[in-house]
Every structure is written in C-alpha cells, then in structure tokens.
Design an enzyme around this catalytic site. Sequence first.
Site, mmCIF file in Angstrom:
data_model
loop_
_atom_site.group_PDB
_atom_site.id
_atom_site.type_symbol
_atom_site.label_atom_id
_atom_site.label_comp_id
_atom_site.label_asym_id
_atom_site.label_seq_id
_atom_site.Cartn_x
_atom_site.Cartn_y
_atom_site.Cartn_z
ATOM 1 N N GLU A 122 9.908 62.042 2.315
ATOM 2 C CA GLU A 122 10.406 61.033 1.348
ATOM 3 C C GLU A 122 11.550 60.025 2.038
ATOM 4 O OE1 GLU A 122 14.154 60.700 -1.222
ATOM 5 O OE2 GLU A 122 12.679 62.387 -1.959
ATOM 6 N N GLU B 115 17.339 60.970 10.909
ATOM 7 C CA GLU B 115 17.328 61.310 9.423
ATOM 8 C C GLU B 115 17.852 62.738 9.262
ATOM 9 O OE1 GLU B 115 17.285 59.362 6.019
ATOM 10 O OE2 GLU B 115 16.620 58.614 8.009
#
Length: 1011
Positions: A86, A163
């Site tokens: 996600e 990330e």
Amino acid sequence: MELLPAEGSQIAKKHGFRSLKVVNVDMEQMLSEQPFAVDYGRLDNGLSYYVRCNFMPRMRAALALAVKVGSVLEEEDERGVAHIVEHLAFSATTNYTNHDIIKFLESIGAEFGACQNALTSADETVYELFVPVDKPGQLSQAISVLAEFSTEVRVLKDDLEKERGAVMEEYRGNRNATGRMQDAHWVLMMEGSKYAERLPIGLEKVIRTVSPETVKQFYTKWYHLHNMAVIAVGDFPDTKSVVELIKTHFGQKNSVTDQPVVPIFRVPSHQEPRFSCFTESEAAGSAVMISYKMPVNALKTVKDYKEMLTESMFFHALNQRLFKLSRRKDPPFFSCSTTADDLVRPIKAYIMSTSCKERGTLEALESMLIEVARVRVHGFSEREVSVVRALLMSEIESAYLERDQMQSTSLRDECLQHFLCNEPIIGIEYEAQLQKSILPHISALEVSKYSGKLRTSCSCVIKTIEPRNFASIDDLKNVVLKINAIEEGNSISPWDDEHIPEEIVSAKPNLGNIVQQFEYQSIGATELILSNGMRVCYKCTDFLDDQVLFTGFSYGGLSELPESEYFSCSMGSTIAGEIGVFGYKPSVLMDMLAGKRVEVGTKLGAYMRTFSGDCSPSDLETALQLVYQLFTTAVTAREEEVKIVMQMAEEAVHAQERDPYTAFANRVKELNYGDSYFFKPIRISDLQKVDPIKACEYFNHCFKDPSTFTVVIVGNIDPTIALPLVLQYLGGIPKPPEPILHFDRDKLKGLPFKFPTTMIREVVCSPMVEAHCSVQLCFPVELKNGMMVEEIHYVGFLGKFLETKMMQVLRFKLGQIYSAGVSVFLGGNKHSRTGDIRGDISINFSCDPEISSKLVDLALYEILHLQVEGTSDQDVSTILELEQRAHENGLQENYHWLDRILCSYQSRIYSGNVGATFEIQDEARSRVRKSLTPLTLQSALQRILPYPCRKQYTVVILIPQTQTSRFNLLRSFFQSTQTRYHRDAKILAGIAVLTIFAISLWRYSRRTVKG
C-alpha cells in the site's frame, strides 16, 4: 411489496419525514441486492465497479479502489507486506515514479493526507482519493491512478529502501501504550486463528529486511481484478461517461487464469471465558474490557433489518443506564459504553469498555456484569425503550431530510461496505419508511432479549488494563462466579430510574423585542440588537436541511483572573457541566432530550466565554431554551458531583505523569511561553487547592449578562419561525441591573508569554516502554498592526507551504518520517484592535531517535535554502490550488460560514459593520492570492520567520531515557545543557474526557493501519 414510489418519482422527495406512511411490512421480503441509485456492474476481466452521481460537495469526486486482500493472507516471512505494498503504490508505479502520484494530486488541489490515503486491514486494502472534477481530464487521470494501484505498482530495491523508514516510523508510532494494549487484546480475541498472528502493521524484522522479490511475489499473487472494485461517487453529469472512463483505464487489463482463491479463516468459539490482566505502565488509566464474539449476521431480509434495529436499541438503552450509573454517588466507573464491532470477515463482537479509578477494575467489572444480568432478569422498561425509539427515529428523520445532501465520501463508504461485506444499499427513502414502520412495534421484551448474547459462556474475553498490577486472573474468575450466582439466585433488584420533568423551561420568559436591525447583503446575513443588549446575527443557508449551528461569545476570560483564582475558575466549566448547567443533571437532561437533535456546550477561554450549539431546525426552540436556562440557572457545587470531577481530574493528572510525551510537551510550553501560571501544567497539589464553590460562582457570572454577548446563527433557518423563538428565549434573558464581566476588548489583560530571543536546542529524556522520538521545531512570529489582515493570510499560506516542503524532503526524498505537521499559534494574543500579534509556527514530526538531530538540521537547511534561494512556480501553484480547493469546499458548509462571520466580529478591523469587515478580509485574501509568486513567498519567509531562520528558534527532542548515552555527541552539539525534567501533567483542558481516551480507541480493533 412496494413501500415507496418508483425511483424516478419525485413524490417521496417532496414529502417530509412525518408524512411518510406507516405500512405493514413483510418480514420475509428480500432486500435488493442491486445497490440503490448506483450504476453497478462487472467488467469482463472480473473488476467490479460502482458509480453514483452526487453533488455534495460540488465539482468533487470521492474515489476508491477496494481490494479483498489483507494481512491475514501473509506468510510468516511476509508479515507486514500487505501494508508495505500500500505504501509503495503511492511511491512508484509503471507510469508514475518518485511520488509523482502525490505531486499530481497536490497539483489539482487534492492533499496527500486523510483523504488521499489508504488503509490496510486483516481482510482488505482500500485506496481512497478525493479530487476536484471541474477541469477536463482530472477525473480520468484520477481513475488512471487507481488503475496503476491495481496492477502496476513497482517494487524495486530503491523504491523499497526509500519507503522502509516511513513504514518503520508508522510502526514505532503504533507501539505506544494504546497500540500495545490494542495489539494484546486483538491477539487474545483471535486466539486459535491465523488472525491472531497477522496484525496489519507486521513485524519490525520483516519491515527492515524483507526483499523486493518477496513483496513483488505477494503483490503478484493476490492483487487480481476479480478481488477488486472501483468506486466513483461525485458531481458527474451522468454515470455512463464515468463507467466508460473505468473501462478505458481498467478494461484492457487481463485477468489471470490461475488466480488463487482467497481463503476464509475461521475464528474458533469457546464456552469458557478467557481472562487477561494487562499491566501497562504508560496507560492513560485503569480500564476493563469485556468482549463477546459471534458470527456476523447476514443482512438479506426485512427481518434481518429489524434485528439490526433491535440490536441498536439494546445498545442505546444499556448505554443510557451505564451513563446514569456513572453519575450516581460513588460510581463504580467514570465512563462505560457498549457497542458492536465487525472484527474480521467471519465474526463481530459486542464490546463493553469502561474507565475507572486506579485499583477499581474489580468493582467496575462486577458492576458491568451485574447491569447486563439486571436486563436479563428484569428487562428494560417501556419508558426506557420509548426514549431509545425516539432517539433512533430522530436520527433517521435527520438522514431522510438530508438525503439529497449526503457527502460523496459517505456514499462511497456505502459502496465499499457492499463490495467488502455484502451490506445492501437500499436507499435512505426506503430505509426511512422501514424504520418508521418497524420501530414502533419493537417491544421492550425484544430489546431486552439481546442481553442473552452477553453471557460469559458466549466466546467471552475479559481483560483489565492497569498502570500497576492490582487484579489477578483468579480475581476476575471469582467476580464472574459471584455474579452468576447472584443472577441464578434471583437476587438482583430492578432498575431504579429517576424522575424526568416534562418541560425544560417551566415558565416562558417575557418576550424581548428588536431595537435595531441591519441587513448585510454581501454575506446574506441579518443582524439584530435585542432589547436586553444581546447582538444576534443570522444567515439562512440550504447546505443541510437538518442543521442549524450557533455560537455566542463575550469578551473577558481566564486571563483577567489573578493567579490565586485561576486554577479553581479554569475548572468551572467542567465542574458545572457535571452538576448540570441547564438546570438539570446530565443524566436527567439526556432523557428530556430524547427524540430531539440538540447539542449545546460551553467553553471558558483565555479571552472569551462562549456557548455553541448544533440542532435540527425543528428543535431550535429546545436549543434556545437550553441557552435561556444557561443564563438563568445558578449552578451550585454539590458534594457528590464535585467528588466525581476531582477523582477524574486526579486520574487524568496521574495518566499524564505516566505518559512519556508529557515531559516533552511541558518543556516545549516552558521554553516557548515562559514560566507563566497560565501555561504551567496542573499538578495534584493544584487540584487540592481548587475551590468548587468559587469555580461555580465564576461560571455563573460568565453566562449571566446577555448584553455582553454576540450570537451568530447559521443554517436552515425560516425567519418567520426562528425570530419569535429568538425574541422569546434570547431576548427574554433578563439583563442584570449592573453589568457583569463587561470588558473592553482593547483593555483585556494579555497572557504573559515571550519567545526566546536566541536559538535553543534541548533533549528531554523520558522513561519509555518502547523507544520512540518526537521533535518540535518552533519559530517566533510577530505580525505588525499596519498590514495585519494580509499578513494573517500569508501566515496561512506559509504554514501549508512549509508542511508540503517538509513532507517532500523528510518523507518522500529521505524516507525517514511518516508524516510532518505544521501548526500556527496566534491564540495567545488579546483581541486588541491596536497591538501587534505574537505567536509561533511549529514543525512537528516523529522519527528514529538516532537521526533526530540530523533531521532537524535538514529541516533548518531546507527553510534557510527557501529563504535565500526562493521556491519554484510549481510550489506556489500547488499551495494556491490547495488553498482554493479547501476554500471552495468550505463555502458549501455551515461551519465555514459560522467561523467566517465570527472571525469578522472578532477581527481587529471590526468597527460595528460585520458585512464590511467580512468584505475587507475577503479582499485581503484575494490580494494575497494574486500577489503570491516565488518572490513574494520568499519575501514572506524572510519577513514572518526569523531571517536567517537559524538565528532564533527552539528545538525540543524527546528520546528514551535508556538512550541518553548515545546522545553525548548530540548533547555537546546543543547550545544549552541537556536537562532531565519531571513528567508533569499537561494543561488540564477537557479533563473529564482524558481518562477515557484510550477506551475510545479500544472500541476499534487493531485490524486497520492507515498508510
């Protein structure tokens, strides 16, 4: 059987709720599987779609991509991967790289944040967008972004490494006291199933080390179009064109032939209750949770719908009893509530949660169990059920009246539930008539029977949470055995309810009259000066048919008090609120207002006293009656209520002392605002000095003189009905013979605070169960009186600009934080029309403790670079677009107009004409927007912030006490010596709700992580 005219008919829309016919319903009738008013279908490749036209808000669309894939599908080495996917979706895809998706969203005025986000749960992942659609191509490109999420997420080593830091920071943020308690309860609830081992946030080891190949494998294995749905709800000319856009962007994607079937994971039931005594040293208080698990009921027939209504009535009725019990003498708990929560796809739970005094968990548990048993033995009374019935009827009436004004995000959520949980979408018109036809026939016996589902033999989990261990599992078992024995012995007495008066105002006041009236055409408002001196301004709107908002304010607040009286008087609103500020105890007033949609509250601030309300137009009389009672009732300190408030206050202070964040927040205030009593944290010793009689006397004086108050009313007002009520209940408030708390706004006593004149960097070390780090970087702001109106708008643009840049640098470029916030504080200034405004702009973020100082330096470097080198046209365009879109949304909301009119009255340029003031402020905004360029924004950065920014600022960093040795170098780098501070309590605002903060979070399962 047709309950309503056909969908195209306008008859139902023209009739009010009260004219809806009550009919005999067929309980076996099936609810429609076709979503009401939705263009619903499935593409050849398996993708489902939902498209609905809705014009609230105008020229906006709420979009979503729902994926029936969550953390429960992860293998052991993938724990946390569903959530990582996600995150990566917004980072890079086949056609978007380097967070270009976020840049696109911001370029059209759609912020990356709460609305531009995604969430991962145990069973699903949902990507949500809220975008403007007033320019060609915007909707198409937004749908193309969802298409990228579905099959084109890029998983390269660099993408993943960038990330990891953001995901780790989110992981750290969830590992606070509340997160640990939620996780532990989730594992206990799901014991024996795979769900127990698949919290969406995952494992730290996996987050830090998982390979791109593993992430890609999970994405490729489970992200298939037949597991997905695209939802689009917004201000579209038609649904067909939107469906064609979906086909354009998704239709060419191929479905995989050997798609794995998403398995169903069972959660085993158990007859013997499970017990847990959880000790959490940082807990916000002591609490008890009781959960009863059961299968999720399918909602397919009218009978199922009736059962859902009956269940809701049960919870409302039980919660009303529990609230009344919490307000009796020597209550067993401070607060207690029950609710139903869908935990995971197979099961739901009835959850009772309570907050109580320290060492009070056993008493609270006993009381919770005995009240449910009391319902099983004696049931609810007809009066109790009639009160709940009236409440539910008023809720559905409000929804029916505003059926054409529902927000697109709400309708999008309905479609999400239809796809993910098979919940039918039957339309508010049909639902209103169903409820109106069914509710009157649901008996007290039917409602009471639901107590049978709350037995300790029904997959029950009982858990206590305490900062210091008091209760044992044997203690919990003994309480259960005791209550079971009492119930079996028929030794439980019936519920003893209070007498409920019929009327709020026993005798109608003398009618006031209008002394002066002014029309302000530019803002569509009318101002009245009443005979008692109260100023009333009203604006009629049609944004929501069932909403009227109002706020009244008067100058002069807590800043006027000497230090010796401050602490007592600052608690006036809380103490008076427990006693009853409208002439009745809160537990009695709750029943008096049954079936009415009315809320009225009060606030005592530094420079103003205010009352605010929200009501249905049909209940405006009741709301104004409460205001009348506020001004004409003398609150008297009663021992029972004062004792409860002070117990809650002490628990709140102790809770703050346990919170590692407290020392950090207190040091920030101490550095930035000095050693003023107004900003000091409240200690137990301060509470012991509180004089409840003085507190109530001060509160009574605050709302006594109507001539000092200005009241603004905004909403669906019919002047022919509203004005007589205003004259009756506002105009009828008696004016005292002598002015009470009558202050000149230009002579108010200012709060004593002064920002440091140099740079100060400090570290606060606090004991923590798990390490985390918070950072606040703060700059002073001083706005000169000459160009004040424009400068305030510049400060707003600067705040948004700095937040955007901090996210770009610290999150998207470096990947070291999860989020950054920028807040502007100008509220310490008195409402003088001549003085300058002082305040601050602060940047807040959390991060890995070991790189906190480095990130502070990078933030300072970025701000200095912007001050020296300036910014780009794109940056200016982005913040202008963000501000404009927020402004457009606000223009369609009653709260926005209420706030704007209040700000006009309270503006330093106000001189009696609120319309002219409003126009001046609006013109100032337009001038600032037109003048905003890279050069003028650079100039504002130099003018409003210290220039260079490194010469004057404060930085406070919170780190774990155990890491002090690692910060020796950091400490020597700081100018001021590192100091350790006591963990004092924060300023006690909203003290009555602090002790139930964690409870409100525990109601929701730990199955969801925002991305």
